[in-house]
Scaffold this active site. Structure first.
Site, short mmCIF file in Angstrom:
data_model
loop_
_atom_site.label_atom_id
_atom_site.label_comp_id
_atom_site.label_asym_id
_atom_site.label_seq_id
_atom_site.Cartn_x
_atom_site.Cartn_y
_atom_site.Cartn_z
N CYS A 58 53.64 30.51 55.67
CA CYS A 58 54.98 31.07 55.10
C CYS A 58 55.51 32.08 56.19
O CYS A 58 55.01 32.74 56.66
CB CYS A 58 54.73 31.90 53.67
SG CYS A 58 56.15 32.43 53.04
N CYS A 64 56.90 40.01 53.60
CA CYS A 64 56.67 39.85 51.95
C CYS A 64 55.10 40.62 51.63
O CYS A 64 54.42 40.58 52.40
CB CYS A 64 56.71 38.67 51.57
SG CYS A 64 56.42 38.71 49.73
N CYS A 67 51.17 38.33 49.84
CA CYS A 67 50.11 37.64 50.43
C CYS A 67 49.33 38.71 51.60
O CYS A 67 50.35 39.36 52.30
CB CYS A 67 50.31 36.34 50.99
SG CYS A 67 50.91 35.14 49.77
N CYS A 141 58.73 30.49 49.91
CA CYS A 141 57.57 31.07 49.37
C CYS A 141 56.47 29.60 48.83
O CYS A 141 56.88 28.94 48.47
CB CYS A 141 57.80 31.81 47.90
SG CYS A 141 56.17 32.31 47.30
N GLN A 241 46.11 32.61 32.78
CA GLN A 241 45.37 32.42 33.87
C GLN A 241 46.73 31.86 34.67
O GLN A 241 47.61 31.34 34.36
CB GLN A 241 44.49 31.15 33.84
CG GLN A 241 43.44 31.34 32.91
CD GLN A 241 42.53 32.59 33.36
OE1 GLN A 241 42.68 33.09 34.50
NE2 GLN A 241 41.84 33.44 32.68
N PHE A 268 37.57 38.82 23.66
CA PHE A 268 38.95 38.84 24.63
C PHE A 268 39.45 37.46 24.77
O PHE A 268 39.83 37.31 25.87
CB PHE A 268 38.58 39.52 25.76
CG PHE A 268 37.52 40.84 26.12
CD1 PHE A 268 38.30 42.02 25.69
CD2 PHE A 268 36.13 40.80 26.07
CE1 PHE A 268 37.18 43.22 25.64
CE2 PHE A 268 35.39 41.97 25.90
CZ PHE A 268 35.95 43.18 25.65
N GLU A 288 40.27 39.28 19.65
CA GLU A 288 41.28 39.90 20.72
C GLU A 288 41.98 41.16 19.95
O GLU A 288 42.12 41.19 18.83
CB GLU A 288 42.39 38.80 21.02
CG GLU A 288 43.45 39.09 21.72
CD GLU A 288 43.21 39.69 23.00
OE1 GLU A 288 44.03 40.67 23.22
OE2 GLU A 288 42.70 39.00 23.80
N ASP A 336 35.87 37.28 28.37
CA ASP A 336 36.75 37.41 29.30
C ASP A 336 37.55 38.75 29.26
O ASP A 336 38.82 38.67 29.08
CB ASP A 336 37.78 36.01 29.25
CG ASP A 336 38.87 36.00 30.49
OD1 ASP A 336 38.52 36.81 31.47
OD2 ASP A 336 39.75 34.91 30.45
N CYS A 362 37.69 39.21 36.23
CA CYS A 362 38.57 39.31 37.59
C CYS A 362 38.37 40.47 38.14
O CYS A 362 39.18 40.91 39.27
CB CYS A 362 40.20 39.32 36.87
SG CYS A 362 40.20 40.64 35.66
#
Length: 405
Positions: A58, A64, A67, A141, A241, A268, A288, A336, A362
């Site tokens: 990119c 930017c 990333c 992008c 996601q 969750f 949840e 999760d 995550c």
């Protein structure tokens, strides 16, 4: 000038030399020079490049902030992210099988938040610059789906209608099965005229839904997402996601981990990302904290055909985790949690009779902390599947299977 040898990559993807000295956009084995400001090297010049250095795909990479690792080969990025997981587990004294990482392809992100603002010359939109509040335009992008990239001019129109030159709008755009789902924050307070103008824009541009702060301004069609065979309309801003590709691989890992369980608890659960696909073969109890997400999931389940019973509860699992007795009659658990993990819920889960757990995370650090607690409670960590939905960033996700006799 002083030369610095890059020894390793830090958790944010920057190179680290002795000191430590942090050097963005460098790789292990490289020799560099630059201006030392505190513990960070700026104005970096590469004296000896790594064989793993590649041309960033990119053209916006250097300016930017979206990333961090486009200058590294795919093999380096994959090894870096896998090692983040391995180090987090090793810090807790845990060894297990870590499977080869699965990486989402370029231009597959289905949600992006554009920064949009008015300027003296008109409007502009893009992502924030590297370590700054400057808005960088990103017409080429390589992260987001083409449909999202085309929505940059929509963000600029919204800034023109409801922004000010003193503030920056955050315009979150999500693809759906019927069009773009757009949520705006940081704009002018909504009033009658602005509401009418925004509704007209939604109609003329064909958005599925437009939300201004917490108010749905217009909805031409429910912006549904497909989870298994169910169509769900998430509330504005609901978690989902990052890529369809990553979601599919996380789901496959979860399905493998729960196996042939006939009654499953999904903790969750969000809007049913895992609940509804699992309901094809098992009865599922979804929990949840957000009532609106639970309501959206329930409506999707009721409209779907061929699913087993899905029940649900809106409950804060940090303040009121499920207790051991509440796991009775269930065969497996899916978790999760957000980035801070599920420490309180894990403590109660250990005291139950559950023998199979699929854990999606995550944050490898809080995942390892919770898993160490589960191992002490008799579980075995059978395997970990890394999933990279955030290509060229330092972020990594995973799914794992835990079991006990």
């Amino acid at each position: 000038m002083t030369e610095y040898s890059i020894k390793r990559l830090g958790i944010f993807g920057d190179g680290i030399a002795e000191g430590p000295v942090f050097v963005p956009m460098t790789l292990p084995g490289e020799v560099v020079t630059g201006t030392l400001e505190g513990t960070t090297l700026s104005d970096v010049k590469i004296i000896t490049p790594s064989d793993d250095r590649v041309a960033p795909p990119c053209k916006h990479f250097k300016s930017c902030g979206g990333c961090q690792l486009q200058h590294a080969s795919d093999a380096v990025v994959e090894a870096f992210k896998t090692d983040i997981i391995a180090q987090a587990l090793a810090a807790q004294g845990i060894k297990t099988e870590i499977r080869p990482i699965v990486t989402s392809p370029a231009q597959s992100r289905r949600r992006a938040t554009f920064a949009a603002r008015r300027t003296k010359k008109g409007t502009m939109s893009g992502f924030h610059g590297r370590a700054s509040g400057t808005v960088i335009e990103i017409p080429d992008c390589k992260l987001v789906e083409p449909e999202l990239l085309a929505a940059r001019d929509i963000a600029e129109s919204l800034a023109e209608l409801g922004g000010s030159r003193k503030s920056t709008l955050a315009v979150t755009v999500t693809t759906s099965r019927v069009g773009l789902d757009i949520q705006v924050s940081g704009g002018k307070p909504i009033d009658g005229q602005l509401r009418i103008t925004l509704a007209a824009l939604c109609d003329s541009r064909g958005f599925a839904r437009l939300t201004w702060d917490d108010e749905v301004i217009a909805q031409r069609a429910p912006p549904v997402q497909r989870f298994g065979v169910a169509d769900v309309c998430p509330p504005p801003g609901a978690f989902m996601q990052a890529t369809a590709h990553g979601e599919a691989h996380l789901l496959a890992a979860v399905q493998e981990a729960v196996g042939d369980a006939k009654r499953v608890i999904d903790l969750f659960a969000g809007c049913g990302t895992f609940t509804l696909p699992l309901a094809k073969n098992a009865e599922v109890f979804a929990v949840e904290g957000d009532k609106l997400m639970m309501a959206a999931m329930d409506k999707g389940w009721r409209m779907a055909v061929g699913l087993k019973t899905v029940t649900h509860a809106a409950r804060d699992l940090y303040r009121r985790p499920l207790l051991p007795d509440e796991f009775k009659k269930y065969d497996a658990v899916v978790m999760d949690p957000p980035r801070n993990g599920a420490e309180a819920q894990t403590a109660e889960l250990i005291r139950s009779d559950i023998k199979r757990v699929a854990y999606v995370s995550c944050n490898p650090v809080t995942f390892a902390r919770d898993v160490a607690q589960m191992i002490a409670g008799g579980f075995t960590l059978d395997w970990v599947q890394p999933v990279d939905q955030f290509r060229w960033s330092s972020h990594v996700e995973l799914a794992a299977q835990l079991s006990r006799a």
